[in-house]
Design a protein around this motif. Structure first.
Motif, PDB file in Angstrom:
ATOM      1  N   VAL A 256       9.002   8.756  11.409  1.00 21.24           N
ATOM      2  CA  VAL A 256      10.217   9.162  10.709  1.00 21.24           C
ATOM      3  C   VAL A 256       9.940   9.097   9.209  1.00 21.24           C
ATOM      4  N   PHE A 257      10.115  10.214   8.504  1.00 20.77           N
ATOM      5  CA  PHE A 257      10.033  10.215   7.045  1.00 20.77           C
ATOM      6  C   PHE A 257      11.423   9.920   6.491  1.00 20.77           C
ATOM      7  N   VAL A 258      11.550   8.849   5.720  1.00 20.37           N
ATOM      8  CA  VAL A 258      12.837   8.461   5.131  1.00 20.37           C
ATOM      9  C   VAL A 258      12.833   8.884   3.669  1.00 20.37           C
ATOM     10  N   ASN A 259      13.639   9.888   3.353  1.00 20.67           N
ATOM     11  CA  ASN A 259      13.679  10.449   2.001  1.00 20.67           C
ATOM     12  C   ASN A 259      14.657   9.653   1.138  1.00 20.67           C
ATOM     13  N   GLN A 260      14.319   8.378   0.976  1.00 21.75           N
ATOM     14  CA  GLN A 260      15.138   7.462   0.190  1.00 21.75           C
ATOM     15  C   GLN A 260      14.189   6.450  -0.439  1.00 21.75           C
ATOM     16  N   THR A 261      14.314   6.186  -1.730  1.00 25.03           N
ATOM     17  CA  THR A 261      13.382   5.285  -2.401  1.00 25.03           C
ATOM     18  C   THR A 261      13.842   3.841  -2.283  1.00 25.03           C
TER      19      THR A 261
ATOM     20  N   VAL B 169       4.179   7.573  -0.771  1.00 29.80           N
ATOM     21  CA  VAL B 169       5.004   7.011   0.304  1.00 29.80           C
ATOM     22  C   VAL B 169       4.431   5.652   0.697  1.00 29.80           C
ATOM     23  N   TRP B 170       5.343   4.719   0.968  1.00 27.76           N
ATOM     24  CA  TRP B 170       4.926   3.417   1.471  1.00 27.76           C
ATOM     25  C   TRP B 170       4.416   3.539   2.901  1.00 27.76           C
ATOM     26  N   ILE B 171       3.326   2.809   3.214  1.00 27.51           N
ATOM     27  CA  ILE B 171       2.931   2.566   4.590  1.00 27.51           C
ATOM     28  C   ILE B 171       2.948   1.053   4.809  1.00 27.51           C
ATOM     29  N   GLY B 172       2.655   0.598   6.016  1.00 27.84           N
ATOM     30  CA  GLY B 172       2.908  -0.803   6.364  1.00 27.84           C
ATOM     31  C   GLY B 172       1.828  -1.796   6.015  1.00 27.84           C
ATOM     32  N   LEU B 173       0.825  -1.409   5.225  1.00 30.84           N
ATOM     33  CA  LEU B 173      -0.269  -2.324   4.895  1.00 30.84           C
ATOM     34  C   LEU B 173       0.090  -3.175   3.680  1.00 30.84           C
TER      35      LEU B 173
ATOM     36  N   THR C 296       0.824  -1.207   0.000  1.00 30.71           N
ATOM     37  CA  THR C 296       0.000   0.000   0.000  1.00 30.71           C
ATOM     38  C   THR C 296       0.856   1.254   0.000  1.00 30.71           C
ATOM     39  N   VAL C 297       0.492   2.174  -0.890  1.00 30.27           N
ATOM     40  CA  VAL C 297       1.162   3.461  -0.989  1.00 30.27           C
ATOM     41  C   VAL C 297       0.128   4.544  -0.692  1.00 30.27           C
ATOM     42  N   MET C 298       0.570   5.600  -0.007  1.00 29.80           N
ATOM     43  CA  MET C 298      -0.325   6.691   0.371  1.00 29.80           C
ATOM     44  C   MET C 298       0.049   7.953  -0.387  1.00 29.80           C
TER      45      MET C 298
ATOM     46  N   GLY D  97      -0.119  -0.785  -4.640  1.00 30.54           N
ATOM     47  CA  GLY D  97       1.040  -0.663  -5.511  1.00 30.54           C
ATOM     48  C   GLY D  97       1.832  -1.947  -5.521  1.00 30.54           C
ATOM     49  N   SER D  98       2.478  -2.249  -6.613  1.00 30.04           N
ATOM     50  CA  SER D  98       3.329  -3.426  -6.665  1.00 30.04           C
ATOM     51  C   SER D  98       4.445  -3.289  -5.633  1.00 30.04           C
ATOM     52  N   CYS D  99       4.666  -4.329  -4.850  1.00 32.73           N
ATOM     53  CA  CYS D  99       5.664  -4.272  -3.778  1.00 32.73           C
ATOM     54  C   CYS D  99       7.076  -4.059  -4.318  1.00 32.73           C
ATOM     55  N   SER D 100       7.274  -4.281  -5.610  1.00 33.21           N
ATOM     56  CA  SER D 100       8.604  -4.099  -6.201  1.00 33.21           C
ATOM     57  C   SER D 100       8.863  -2.659  -6.626  1.00 33.21           C
ATOM     58  N   ASN D 101       7.819  -1.816  -6.642  1.00 32.21           N
ATOM     59  CA  ASN D 101       8.024  -0.401  -6.951  1.00 32.21           C
ATOM     60  C   ASN D 101       8.869   0.260  -5.874  1.00 32.21           C
ATOM     61  N   THR D 102       9.507   1.366  -6.201  1.00 34.99           N
ATOM     62  CA  THR D 102      10.348   2.063  -5.232  1.00 34.99           C
ATOM     63  C   THR D 102       9.778   3.443  -4.936  1.00 34.99           C
ATOM     64  N   TRP D 103       9.524   3.704  -3.640  1.00 32.85           N
ATOM     65  CA  TRP D 103       9.040   4.983  -3.176  1.00 32.85           C
ATOM     66  C   TRP D 103       9.707   5.319  -1.843  1.00 32.85           C
ATOM     67  N   THR D 104       9.577   6.555  -1.437  1.00 37.29           N
ATOM     68  CA  THR D 104       9.977   6.916  -0.078  1.00 37.29           C
ATOM     69  C   THR D 104       8.988   6.284   0.893  1.00 37.29           C
TER      70      THR D 104
END
Length: 367
Positions: free
Chosen positions: A136-141, A184-188, A109-111, A119-126
């Motif tokens: 904590v916001f991690v500004n790294q994809t 941004v990714w969340i934990g769902l 899940t992406v927000m 979203g596909s779990c293989s995609n890259t996001w912050t």
């Protein structure tokens, strides 16, 4: 180096910081197919091992006291259906999907702009991690699983959202981080795995390089040679492995007794009726109460008419609370009988006040 921003959250105060909810793990150094191992664990203990969190994973690894080449079975079994879980293990009580979502299965899940999308779990996001006392916001994809690993190694876990208030706090935090509109990714996440004991634990510790087969022919294995990370093997055919059982500390007794009779039973056969003094213990109760045959189940929770307070049979007053609306007041009607506390076996599994003469299932503890 990842850039981070921090946000304080109000945390639930716990009455007891010493209480630690853990299963007891038993390593069985006999090679069996998964179903045979399951049968053995259910006869001798509670079930094949369930893992709720990283602390459980550490204790399970410690229980394997010999060198194992291929790995050991745990109680994770594939299914043909996917369900949504929080990476942290929190129950999924609240969702904030965008229109038309969720679309697809076995995804993450992406927000963005306050709404959730598959979203596909293989995609890259912050991504956003949960830490002790805030976010904590991690500004790294990263892809979702690498983001999960990062959060677990450096903080607690990917963020979970348990209610509307937390959803609004998270949206404000993202906007304050000047990331409005970004993904941004969340934990769902959604996956097709279930635990042998029917626990709703959503903790996963997969080896990122191993396939996670979405069918009912694969079962979970802890690879002891790979830092205890998980892989999936065919449940039968040629795979015969040693395994780990677990023994629960909470026992649902499917007898219909009054509160006083349930208290006597637990003290004679176990330790006591269960006291729920923390959110961690409440989650544990949620996992086992579904086994009950009554709509509510007795807890070790009692009302004193003389003092006008609720208290636990273990001796503590009630600090952490999970009452259903309208229940748990200090001014209980003590006529014609005293009131005691029970947990609902369905719905949100909140606590309710019932006459002590009601005939209900109950939860004993071995703590």
């Amino acid at each position: 180096m990842a850039q981070t921003q921090y946000f304080p959250l109000l945390l639930i105060a716990l009455c007891s910081i010493s209480e630690c909810v853990q299963r007891q793990y038993h390593f069985i150094n006999e090679e069996k197919e998964w179903a045979e191992a399951q049968r053995y664990c259910r006869e001798k203990y509670t079930d094949l091992a369930t893992v709720d969190n990283m602390n459980d994973m550490i204790q399970l690894n410690k229980s394997v006291n010999v060198n194992v080449n291929d790995g050991v079975w745990i109680g994770l079994q594939g299914t043909n259906d996917s369900n949504w879980h929080w990476s942290s293990g929190d129950p999924v009580f609240f969702v904030n999907w965008a229109s038309g979502q969720p679309a697809g299965s076995n995804n993450c899940t992406v927000m963005t702009n306050g709404k959730w999308f598959v979203g596909s779990c293989s995609n890259t996001w912050t991504f956003i991690c949960k830490m002790s006392g805030g976010l904590v916001f991690v500004n790294q994809t990263m892809n979702w699983r690498d983001a999960q690993s990062y959060c677990r190694q450096n903080h607690i876990d990917l963020v979970s959202v348990r209610n509307q208030n937390e959803s609004q706090q998270l949206e404000k935090f993202i906007n304050d981080s000047h990331k409005f509109g970004s993904e941004v990714w969340i934990g769902l996440f959604s996956d097709p795995w279930q635990w042998s004991d029917k626990s709703n634990s959503s903790f996963r510790y997969w080896n990122a390089e191993k396939a996670k087969a979405p069918d009912d022919k694969h079962c979970g294995v802890v690879e002891m040679s790979n830092q205890g990370q998980w892989s999936d093997y065919l449940c039968s055919v040629r795979w015969q492995l040693p395994f780990v059982c677990h023994e629960d500390k909470l026992i649902v007794v499917q007898q219909n007794l009054s509160w006083s009779e349930a208290l006597r039973y637990c003290r004679q056969n176990h330790v006591d009726l269960v006291s729920v003094k923390s959110v961690e213990m409440q989650y544990k109760v949620m996992n086992v109460v579904k086994l009950a045959s009554t709509e509510a189940v007795w807890l070790g929770l009692r009302h004193s008419c003389a003092l006008g307070i609720w208290f636990w049979v273990s001796g503590e007053t009630v600090c952490y609370q999970y009452w259903a609306p309208g229940n748990g007041t200090s001014e209980e009607d003590c006529e014609p009988t005293v009131r005691s506390g029970a947990v609902q076996s369905g719905g949100n599994q909140t606590w309710i006040s019932r006459p002590e003469t009601d005939q209900l299932n109950f939860i004993c503890t071995n703590y």
